[in-house]
Design an enzyme around this catalytic site. Structure first.
Site, mmCIF file in Angstrom:
data_model
loop_
_atom_site.group_PDB
_atom_site.id
_atom_site.type_symbol
_atom_site.label_atom_id
_atom_site.label_comp_id
_atom_site.label_asym_id
_atom_site.label_seq_id
_atom_site.Cartn_x
_atom_site.Cartn_y
_atom_site.Cartn_z
ATOM 1 N N CYS A 81 0.797 -1.230 0.000
ATOM 2 C CA CYS A 81 0.000 0.000 0.000
ATOM 3 C C CYS A 81 0.827 1.277 0.000
ATOM 4 O O CYS A 81 0.310 2.352 -0.288
ATOM 5 C CB CYS A 81 -0.926 0.014 1.209
ATOM 6 N N HIS A 100 -9.074 2.872 -2.554
ATOM 7 C CA HIS A 100 -7.691 2.528 -2.249
ATOM 8 C C HIS A 100 -7.069 1.728 -3.389
ATOM 9 O O HIS A 100 -6.962 0.495 -3.320
ATOM 10 C CB HIS A 100 -7.653 1.728 -0.944
ATOM 11 N N CYS A 114 -0.358 1.570 6.336
ATOM 12 C CA CYS A 114 -0.061 0.226 6.783
ATOM 13 C C CYS A 114 0.268 -0.596 5.546
ATOM 14 O O CYS A 114 -0.147 -0.260 4.442
ATOM 15 C CB CYS A 114 -1.247 -0.385 7.530
ATOM 16 N N GLY A 163 0.793 -4.593 3.848
ATOM 17 C CA GLY A 163 0.640 -6.027 3.951
ATOM 18 C C GLY A 163 1.965 -6.682 4.305
ATOM 19 O O GLY A 163 3.022 -6.200 3.927
#
Length: 418
Positions: A116, A372, A402, A404
Protein backbone atom coordinates in the site's frame (compact mmCIF):
# COMPACT_ATOMS: atom_id res chain seq x y z
CA UNK A 1 33.69 23.34 -2.66
CA UNK A 2 33.57 19.53 -2.90
CA UNK A 3 33.91 19.25 0.88
CA UNK A 4 31.00 21.66 1.40
CA UNK A 5 28.91 19.66 -1.03
CA UNK A 6 29.69 16.38 0.74
CA UNK A 7 28.87 17.93 4.09
CA UNK A 8 25.52 19.12 2.78
CA UNK A 9 24.65 15.67 1.45
CA UNK A 10 25.64 13.98 4.70
CA UNK A 11 23.49 16.38 6.71
CA UNK A 12 20.47 15.27 4.70
CA UNK A 13 21.28 11.60 5.08
CA UNK A 14 21.36 12.07 8.86
CA UNK A 15 18.12 13.95 9.61
CA UNK A 16 18.42 13.40 13.34
CA UNK A 17 21.60 15.44 13.46
CA UNK A 18 20.14 18.88 12.93
CA UNK A 19 16.40 18.49 13.27
CA UNK A 20 13.23 19.94 14.72
CA UNK A 21 10.68 22.32 13.23
CA UNK A 22 13.19 25.08 12.63
CA UNK A 23 15.49 22.73 10.75
CA UNK A 24 12.89 21.16 8.47
CA UNK A 25 11.32 24.50 7.57
CA UNK A 26 14.64 26.07 6.59
CA UNK A 27 15.31 26.36 2.87
CA UNK A 28 18.50 24.88 1.47
CA UNK A 29 19.60 24.70 -2.19
CA UNK A 30 19.96 20.92 -1.85
CA UNK A 31 16.46 20.36 -0.49
CA UNK A 32 14.42 17.82 -2.43
CA UNK A 33 11.25 19.54 -3.53
CA UNK A 34 8.01 18.63 -5.28
CA UNK A 35 7.14 20.96 -8.14
CA UNK A 36 4.10 19.14 -9.52
CA UNK A 37 1.56 16.78 -7.93
CA UNK A 38 -1.67 15.57 -9.46
CA UNK A 39 -3.81 12.45 -9.45
CA UNK A 40 -6.51 10.86 -11.48
CA UNK A 41 -10.03 10.54 -10.13
CA UNK A 42 -10.48 7.32 -8.18
CA UNK A 43 -12.90 4.96 -9.94
CA UNK A 44 -14.69 1.89 -8.65
CA UNK A 45 -12.91 -1.26 -9.75
CA UNK A 46 -14.75 -3.77 -11.96
CA UNK A 47 -17.78 -1.51 -12.51
CA UNK A 48 -16.45 2.05 -12.57
CA UNK A 49 -15.16 4.38 -15.25
CA UNK A 50 -11.67 2.82 -15.42
CA UNK A 51 -12.78 -0.82 -15.49
CA UNK A 52 -11.67 -1.11 -19.13
CA UNK A 53 -8.66 1.20 -18.82
CA UNK A 54 -5.25 -0.44 -18.85
CA UNK A 55 -2.58 0.40 -16.29
CA UNK A 56 -0.17 1.63 -18.95
CA UNK A 57 -2.77 4.15 -20.15
CA UNK A 58 -3.26 5.50 -16.63
CA UNK A 59 0.51 5.98 -16.29
CA UNK A 60 0.75 7.45 -19.80
CA UNK A 61 -1.96 10.05 -19.13
CA UNK A 62 -0.34 11.07 -15.84
CA UNK A 63 3.10 11.50 -17.42
CA UNK A 64 1.79 13.29 -20.51
CA UNK A 65 -0.17 15.79 -18.42
CA UNK A 66 2.71 16.22 -15.97
CA UNK A 67 4.92 17.34 -18.86
CA UNK A 68 2.24 19.61 -20.33
CA UNK A 69 1.11 21.26 -17.12
CA UNK A 70 4.51 21.63 -15.46
CA UNK A 71 6.07 22.81 -18.74
CA UNK A 72 9.17 20.78 -17.88
CA UNK A 73 11.42 19.89 -20.78
CA UNK A 74 10.95 16.09 -20.92
CA UNK A 75 14.60 15.71 -21.94
CA UNK A 76 15.52 16.84 -18.40
CA UNK A 77 13.69 13.93 -16.76
CA UNK A 78 16.23 11.22 -15.98
CA UNK A 79 14.16 8.52 -14.30
CA UNK A 80 10.55 7.49 -13.72
CA UNK A 81 9.65 5.16 -10.88
CA UNK A 82 6.22 3.49 -10.70
CA UNK A 83 4.77 2.19 -7.47
CA UNK A 84 2.47 -0.72 -8.26
CA UNK A 85 1.31 -3.86 -6.49
CA UNK A 86 -0.73 -6.07 -8.77
CA UNK A 87 0.97 -6.09 -12.15
CA UNK A 88 4.14 -8.14 -12.54
CA UNK A 89 4.87 -6.35 -15.80
CA UNK A 90 4.81 -2.88 -14.22
CA UNK A 91 8.44 -2.16 -15.15
CA UNK A 92 7.64 -2.79 -18.82
CA UNK A 93 4.51 -0.66 -18.66
CA UNK A 94 6.12 2.38 -17.06
CA UNK A 95 8.96 2.32 -19.59
CA UNK A 96 6.56 2.16 -22.54
CA UNK A 97 4.21 4.77 -21.06
CA UNK A 98 7.15 7.13 -20.45
CA UNK A 99 8.29 6.90 -24.06
CA UNK A 100 4.76 7.36 -25.38
CA UNK A 101 4.27 10.42 -23.15
CA UNK A 102 7.31 12.12 -24.69
CA UNK A 103 10.05 11.31 -22.21
CA UNK A 104 13.08 10.37 -24.33
CA UNK A 105 14.72 6.96 -24.20
CA UNK A 106 17.68 8.52 -22.36
CA UNK A 107 15.56 8.42 -19.19
CA UNK A 108 15.23 5.27 -17.13
CA UNK A 109 12.14 3.53 -15.82
CA UNK A 110 11.52 1.15 -12.95
CA UNK A 111 8.79 -0.19 -10.68
CA UNK A 112 8.66 -0.75 -6.93
CA UNK A 113 6.26 -2.72 -4.76
CA UNK A 114 5.92 -2.07 -1.06
CA UNK A 115 2.23 -2.92 -1.06
CA UNK A 116 0.00 0.00 0.00
CA UNK A 117 2.94 2.38 0.35
CA UNK A 118 4.34 1.73 -3.13
CA UNK A 119 3.54 5.28 -4.29
CA UNK A 120 5.43 6.77 -1.34
CA UNK A 121 8.25 4.29 -1.91
CA UNK A 122 8.52 5.57 -5.50
CA UNK A 123 8.83 9.13 -4.15
CA UNK A 124 11.52 8.02 -1.72
CA UNK A 125 13.38 6.20 -4.50
CA UNK A 126 13.45 9.23 -6.80
CA UNK A 127 14.30 11.61 -3.95
CA UNK A 128 17.19 9.41 -2.80
CA UNK A 129 18.65 9.34 -6.30
CA UNK A 130 18.49 13.11 -6.54
CA UNK A 131 19.97 13.57 -3.07
CA UNK A 132 22.90 11.30 -3.89
CA UNK A 133 23.56 13.02 -7.20
CA UNK A 134 22.61 10.06 -9.40
CA UNK A 135 19.96 12.15 -11.19
CA UNK A 136 18.82 15.78 -11.13
CA UNK A 137 15.14 15.42 -11.97
CA UNK A 138 12.79 12.46 -11.65
CA UNK A 139 9.13 11.49 -11.61
CA UNK A 140 7.42 9.29 -9.03
CA UNK A 141 4.16 7.61 -9.99
CA UNK A 142 1.77 5.42 -8.07
CA UNK A 143 -0.88 3.62 -10.12
CA UNK A 144 -3.10 0.58 -9.88
CA UNK A 145 -5.74 -1.14 -12.01
CA UNK A 146 -7.43 -3.35 -9.45
CA UNK A 147 -9.99 -4.22 -12.12
CA UNK A 148 -7.21 -6.11 -13.86
CA UNK A 149 -5.00 -7.39 -11.07
CA UNK A 150 -5.24 -8.47 -7.46
CA UNK A 151 -2.56 -9.02 -4.85
CA UNK A 152 -3.33 -12.56 -3.73
CA UNK A 153 -0.47 -15.02 -3.32
CA UNK A 154 -0.69 -17.70 -5.99
CA UNK A 155 0.60 -20.57 -3.86
CA UNK A 156 1.53 -21.30 -0.24
CA UNK A 157 5.04 -20.53 0.93
CA UNK A 158 7.63 -23.29 1.05
CA UNK A 159 7.13 -25.68 3.95
CA UNK A 160 10.40 -24.60 5.55
CA UNK A 161 9.26 -20.95 5.46
CA UNK A 162 5.88 -21.90 6.93
CA UNK A 163 7.55 -23.39 10.01
CA UNK A 164 7.99 -19.81 11.25
CA UNK A 165 4.63 -18.58 12.52
CA UNK A 166 5.14 -14.91 11.62
CA UNK A 167 6.26 -15.94 8.14
CA UNK A 168 3.10 -18.05 7.81
CA UNK A 169 1.04 -15.08 9.05
CA UNK A 170 2.16 -13.16 5.95
CA UNK A 171 -0.32 -15.31 4.01
CA UNK A 172 -3.30 -14.08 6.00
CA UNK A 173 -5.82 -12.19 3.83
CA UNK A 174 -6.08 -8.49 4.63
CA UNK A 175 -9.64 -8.93 5.87
CA UNK A 176 -8.41 -11.45 8.41
CA UNK A 177 -5.74 -9.05 9.66
CA UNK A 178 -8.41 -6.38 10.07
CA UNK A 179 -10.49 -8.71 12.19
CA UNK A 180 -7.37 -9.56 14.19
CA UNK A 181 -6.84 -5.87 14.98
CA UNK A 182 -10.50 -5.49 15.94
CA UNK A 183 -10.50 -8.47 18.27
CA UNK A 184 -6.99 -8.08 19.70
CA UNK A 185 -7.51 -4.44 20.63
CA UNK A 186 -11.28 -4.50 21.19
CA UNK A 187 -12.11 -2.09 18.36
CA UNK A 188 -15.88 -2.44 18.33
CA UNK A 189 -18.03 -2.69 15.20
CA UNK A 190 -19.86 0.44 16.41
CA UNK A 191 -16.65 2.49 16.61
CA UNK A 192 -15.59 1.28 13.18
CA UNK A 193 -18.92 2.24 11.60
CA UNK A 194 -18.80 5.61 13.32
CA UNK A 195 -15.30 6.27 11.97
CA UNK A 196 -16.30 5.17 8.46
CA UNK A 197 -19.37 7.40 8.47
CA UNK A 198 -17.19 10.37 9.35
CA UNK A 199 -14.83 9.51 6.48
CA UNK A 200 -17.78 9.55 4.08
CA UNK A 201 -19.12 12.79 5.58
CA UNK A 202 -15.79 14.54 5.16
CA UNK A 203 -15.32 13.29 1.61
CA UNK A 204 -18.84 14.36 0.67
CA UNK A 205 -18.31 17.84 2.11
CA UNK A 206 -14.95 18.18 0.33
CA UNK A 207 -16.33 16.98 -3.00
CA UNK A 208 -19.34 19.29 -2.84
CA UNK A 209 -17.08 22.23 -1.95
CA UNK A 210 -14.76 21.51 -4.88
CA UNK A 211 -11.71 20.94 -2.69
CA UNK A 212 -10.51 17.99 -4.77
CA UNK A 213 -10.60 19.90 -8.05
CA UNK A 214 -7.04 21.25 -7.94
CA UNK A 215 -5.55 17.83 -7.19
CA UNK A 216 -7.52 15.85 -9.79
CA UNK A 217 -6.56 15.50 -13.43
CA UNK A 218 -9.63 14.71 -15.58
CA UNK A 219 -9.01 11.59 -17.66
CA UNK A 220 -10.58 10.82 -21.03
CA UNK A 221 -10.90 7.08 -21.57
CA UNK A 222 -13.12 4.38 -23.06
CA UNK A 223 -15.62 2.23 -21.23
CA UNK A 224 -17.54 -0.79 -22.48
CA UNK A 225 -21.19 -1.39 -21.61
CA UNK A 226 -21.23 -4.95 -20.21
CA UNK A 227 -24.76 -5.56 -21.47
CA UNK A 228 -24.66 -4.13 -25.00
CA UNK A 229 -20.93 -4.23 -25.70
CA UNK A 230 -21.07 -0.61 -26.81
CA UNK A 231 -17.81 1.29 -26.25
CA UNK A 232 -18.12 4.94 -25.27
CA UNK A 233 -15.51 7.66 -24.79
CA UNK A 234 -15.96 9.42 -21.47
CA UNK A 235 -14.12 12.00 -19.37
CA UNK A 236 -13.79 11.19 -15.68
CA UNK A 237 -13.29 14.10 -13.30
CA UNK A 238 -14.69 13.04 -9.90
CA UNK A 239 -13.99 10.32 -7.37
CA UNK A 240 -16.66 7.64 -7.65
CA UNK A 241 -16.58 6.03 -4.23
CA UNK A 242 -18.09 8.86 -2.16
CA UNK A 243 -21.54 7.77 -0.95
CA UNK A 244 -23.55 10.83 -0.01
CA UNK A 245 -25.66 10.63 3.12
CA UNK A 246 -23.82 7.70 4.67
CA UNK A 247 -24.42 7.39 8.41
CA UNK A 248 -23.23 5.08 11.14
CA UNK A 249 -26.78 3.76 11.34
CA UNK A 250 -26.85 2.85 7.64
CA UNK A 251 -23.43 1.23 7.88
CA UNK A 252 -24.55 -0.83 10.87
CA UNK A 253 -26.99 -2.68 8.57
CA UNK A 254 -24.22 -4.06 6.32
CA UNK A 255 -23.23 -7.68 6.77
CA UNK A 256 -19.70 -8.61 7.87
CA UNK A 257 -17.40 -9.00 4.88
CA UNK A 258 -15.21 -11.71 6.42
CA UNK A 259 -17.50 -13.84 8.61
CA UNK A 260 -14.98 -16.69 8.60
CA UNK A 261 -12.62 -14.42 10.55
CA UNK A 262 -14.92 -12.12 12.56
CA UNK A 263 -17.93 -9.82 12.46
CA UNK A 264 -16.56 -6.27 12.69
CA UNK A 265 -15.21 -5.43 9.22
CA UNK A 266 -17.71 -4.79 6.43
CA UNK A 267 -17.82 -3.45 2.90
CA UNK A 268 -18.94 -0.16 4.45
CA UNK A 269 -16.14 0.34 6.96
CA UNK A 270 -13.29 -0.99 4.80
CA UNK A 271 -11.40 0.64 1.94
CA UNK A 272 -12.92 0.33 -1.50
CA UNK A 273 -11.38 -1.64 -4.38
CA UNK A 274 -10.33 1.07 -6.80
CA UNK A 275 -8.52 2.06 -9.99
CA UNK A 276 -6.43 5.23 -10.29
CA UNK A 277 -3.03 6.87 -10.06
CA UNK A 278 -0.96 9.90 -9.06
CA UNK A 279 2.30 11.48 -10.23
CA UNK A 280 4.85 13.86 -8.70
CA UNK A 281 7.80 15.75 -10.18
CA UNK A 282 10.87 16.03 -7.94
CA UNK A 283 14.17 17.91 -8.13
CA UNK A 284 16.57 19.92 -5.99
CA UNK A 285 15.43 23.35 -4.84
CA UNK A 286 18.30 24.96 -6.74
CA UNK A 287 17.21 23.22 -9.93
CA UNK A 288 13.59 24.25 -9.42
CA UNK A 289 14.66 27.87 -9.02
CA UNK A 290 16.89 27.62 -12.09
CA UNK A 291 14.01 26.24 -14.17
CA UNK A 292 11.41 28.58 -12.65
CA UNK A 293 9.38 25.62 -11.42
CA UNK A 294 6.81 26.31 -8.66
CA UNK A 295 7.86 24.71 -5.39
CA UNK A 296 4.88 23.01 -3.76
CA UNK A 297 6.59 21.26 -0.90
CA UNK A 298 9.85 20.06 0.54
CA UNK A 299 10.20 16.29 0.90
CA UNK A 300 12.06 15.81 4.16
CA UNK A 301 12.23 12.04 4.21
CA UNK A 302 10.42 8.76 4.79
CA UNK A 303 10.91 5.68 6.89
CA UNK A 304 9.59 2.17 7.27
CA UNK A 305 8.97 0.09 10.39
CA UNK A 306 7.79 -3.47 10.97
CA UNK A 307 4.92 -4.87 13.05
CA UNK A 308 3.53 -8.41 13.44
CA UNK A 309 2.08 -9.52 10.07
CA UNK A 310 -1.19 -10.76 11.60
CA UNK A 311 -2.01 -7.19 12.72
CA UNK A 312 -0.41 -5.44 9.76
CA UNK A 313 -2.92 -2.56 9.97
CA UNK A 314 -1.23 -0.98 12.98
CA UNK A 315 1.85 -0.17 10.87
CA UNK A 316 1.48 3.63 11.14
CA UNK A 317 1.80 3.39 14.93
CA UNK A 318 5.35 2.16 14.40
CA UNK A 319 6.30 4.22 11.35
CA UNK A 320 5.05 7.64 12.46
CA UNK A 321 6.88 7.75 15.82
CA UNK A 322 10.03 6.47 14.12
CA UNK A 323 9.81 9.21 11.50
CA UNK A 324 9.16 11.95 14.06
CA UNK A 325 12.03 10.75 16.23
CA UNK A 326 14.43 10.96 13.28
CA UNK A 327 13.51 14.60 12.79
CA UNK A 328 13.19 15.46 16.51
CA UNK A 329 9.51 16.34 16.19
CA UNK A 330 6.49 15.58 18.33
CA UNK A 331 3.06 14.62 17.06
CA UNK A 332 1.50 17.96 17.94
CA UNK A 333 3.94 19.82 15.68
CA UNK A 334 2.38 18.10 12.67
CA UNK A 335 -0.43 20.15 11.15
CA UNK A 336 -1.97 17.47 8.97
CA UNK A 337 -1.91 13.67 8.85
CA UNK A 338 -2.97 11.50 5.91
CA UNK A 339 -3.24 7.95 7.23
CA UNK A 340 -4.46 5.21 4.93
CA UNK A 341 -7.84 3.87 5.94
CA UNK A 342 -7.30 0.31 4.76
CA UNK A 343 -9.89 -0.73 7.33
CA UNK A 344 -11.71 1.25 10.00
CA UNK A 345 -10.30 -1.14 12.59
CA UNK A 346 -6.75 -0.03 11.92
CA UNK A 347 -7.69 3.62 11.43
CA UNK A 348 -9.44 3.78 14.81
CA UNK A 349 -6.56 1.97 16.48
CA UNK A 350 -3.90 4.23 14.94
CA UNK A 351 -5.66 7.49 15.82
CA UNK A 352 -6.27 6.34 19.39
CA UNK A 353 -2.89 4.69 19.95
CA UNK A 354 -0.94 7.66 18.61
CA UNK A 355 -3.13 10.11 20.52
CA UNK A 356 -3.86 12.16 17.41
CA UNK A 357 -6.41 14.92 17.11
CA UNK A 358 -8.88 13.35 14.66
CA UNK A 359 -9.55 16.77 13.16
CA UNK A 360 -5.97 16.70 11.81
CA UNK A 361 -6.36 13.23 10.27
CA UNK A 362 -7.77 12.81 6.74
CA UNK A 363 -9.85 16.02 6.79
CA UNK A 364 -11.16 15.17 3.29
CA UNK A 365 -11.93 11.57 4.15
CA UNK A 366 -9.73 8.63 3.34
CA UNK A 367 -9.66 5.30 1.53
CA UNK A 368 -12.94 4.13 3.07
CA UNK A 369 -14.78 6.90 1.23
CA UNK A 370 -12.43 7.68 -1.65
CA UNK A 371 -11.04 4.25 -2.50
CA UNK A 372 -7.69 2.53 -2.25
CA UNK A 373 -5.88 1.71 -5.52
CA UNK A 374 -3.09 -0.16 -3.77
CA UNK A 375 0.06 1.09 -5.48
CA UNK A 376 -1.36 4.59 -5.97
CA UNK A 377 -2.46 5.49 -2.45
CA UNK A 378 0.98 6.48 -1.15
CA UNK A 379 1.28 9.05 -3.95
CA UNK A 380 -2.42 10.00 -3.88
CA UNK A 381 -2.17 10.91 -0.20
CA UNK A 382 0.60 13.39 -0.97
CA UNK A 383 -1.51 15.09 -3.64
CA UNK A 384 -4.45 15.32 -1.25
CA UNK A 385 -2.32 16.53 1.67
CA UNK A 386 -0.69 19.26 -0.40
CA UNK A 387 -4.02 20.45 -1.75
CA UNK A 388 -5.54 20.57 1.72
CA UNK A 389 -2.42 22.26 3.10
CA UNK A 390 -2.75 25.03 0.52
CA UNK A 391 -6.44 25.47 1.24
CA UNK A 392 -6.18 25.45 5.03
CA UNK A 393 -2.71 27.02 5.48
CA UNK A 394 -1.16 23.91 7.00
CA UNK A 395 2.64 23.73 7.08
CA UNK A 396 4.02 20.37 8.27
CA UNK A 397 2.46 17.21 6.85
CA UNK A 398 2.82 13.48 7.45
CA UNK A 399 1.48 10.68 5.28
CA UNK A 400 1.46 7.09 6.48
CA UNK A 401 0.31 3.67 5.32
CA UNK A 402 -0.06 0.23 6.78
CA UNK A 403 1.54 -2.40 4.58
CA UNK A 404 0.64 -6.03 3.95
CA UNK A 405 3.05 -8.51 5.57
CA UNK A 406 3.23 -6.26 8.62
CA UNK A 407 4.94 -2.96 7.98
CA UNK A 408 4.23 0.72 8.14
CA UNK A 409 5.68 3.61 6.13
CA UNK A 410 5.54 7.34 6.79
CA UNK A 411 6.71 10.44 4.93
CA UNK A 412 7.34 14.01 6.09
CA UNK A 413 6.65 17.10 3.96
CA UNK A 414 6.71 20.88 4.41
CA UNK A 415 4.18 22.95 2.47
CA UNK A 416 5.82 25.95 0.78
CA UNK A 417 2.67 27.60 -0.52
CA UNK A 418 2.15 29.68 2.63
Amino acid sequence: MAADRLSSILSHLKPGGGSGINAITQKNPDDIVITFAMRTPLAKAFKGSFKDTELDYIVYVLLKELIAKSKIDPALIEDVCLGNVGDGKAAYLVRAASLAAGIPHTAGGSSVNRFCSSGLKAVQDIASQIQLGAIDIGVAVGAESMSSNGDRIGRPFNEEVLKNQEAADCMQPMGQTSENVGSDFNISRESQDKYAAESFRRAEAAQKAGWFDDEILPVTTKVKDPKTGEVKTITVSRDEGVRYGTTAESLAKIRPAFPQFGNRSTGGNSSQVTDGGAALLLMRRSKAIELNQPILAKFCGATVAGVPPRIMGIGPTAAIPKLLTKFNLNKDEIDLYEINEAFASMAVYCVNNLGLDHAKVNPRGGAIALGHPLGATGARQICTALSEARRANKKVLVTSMCIGTGQGMAGLFVNEQI
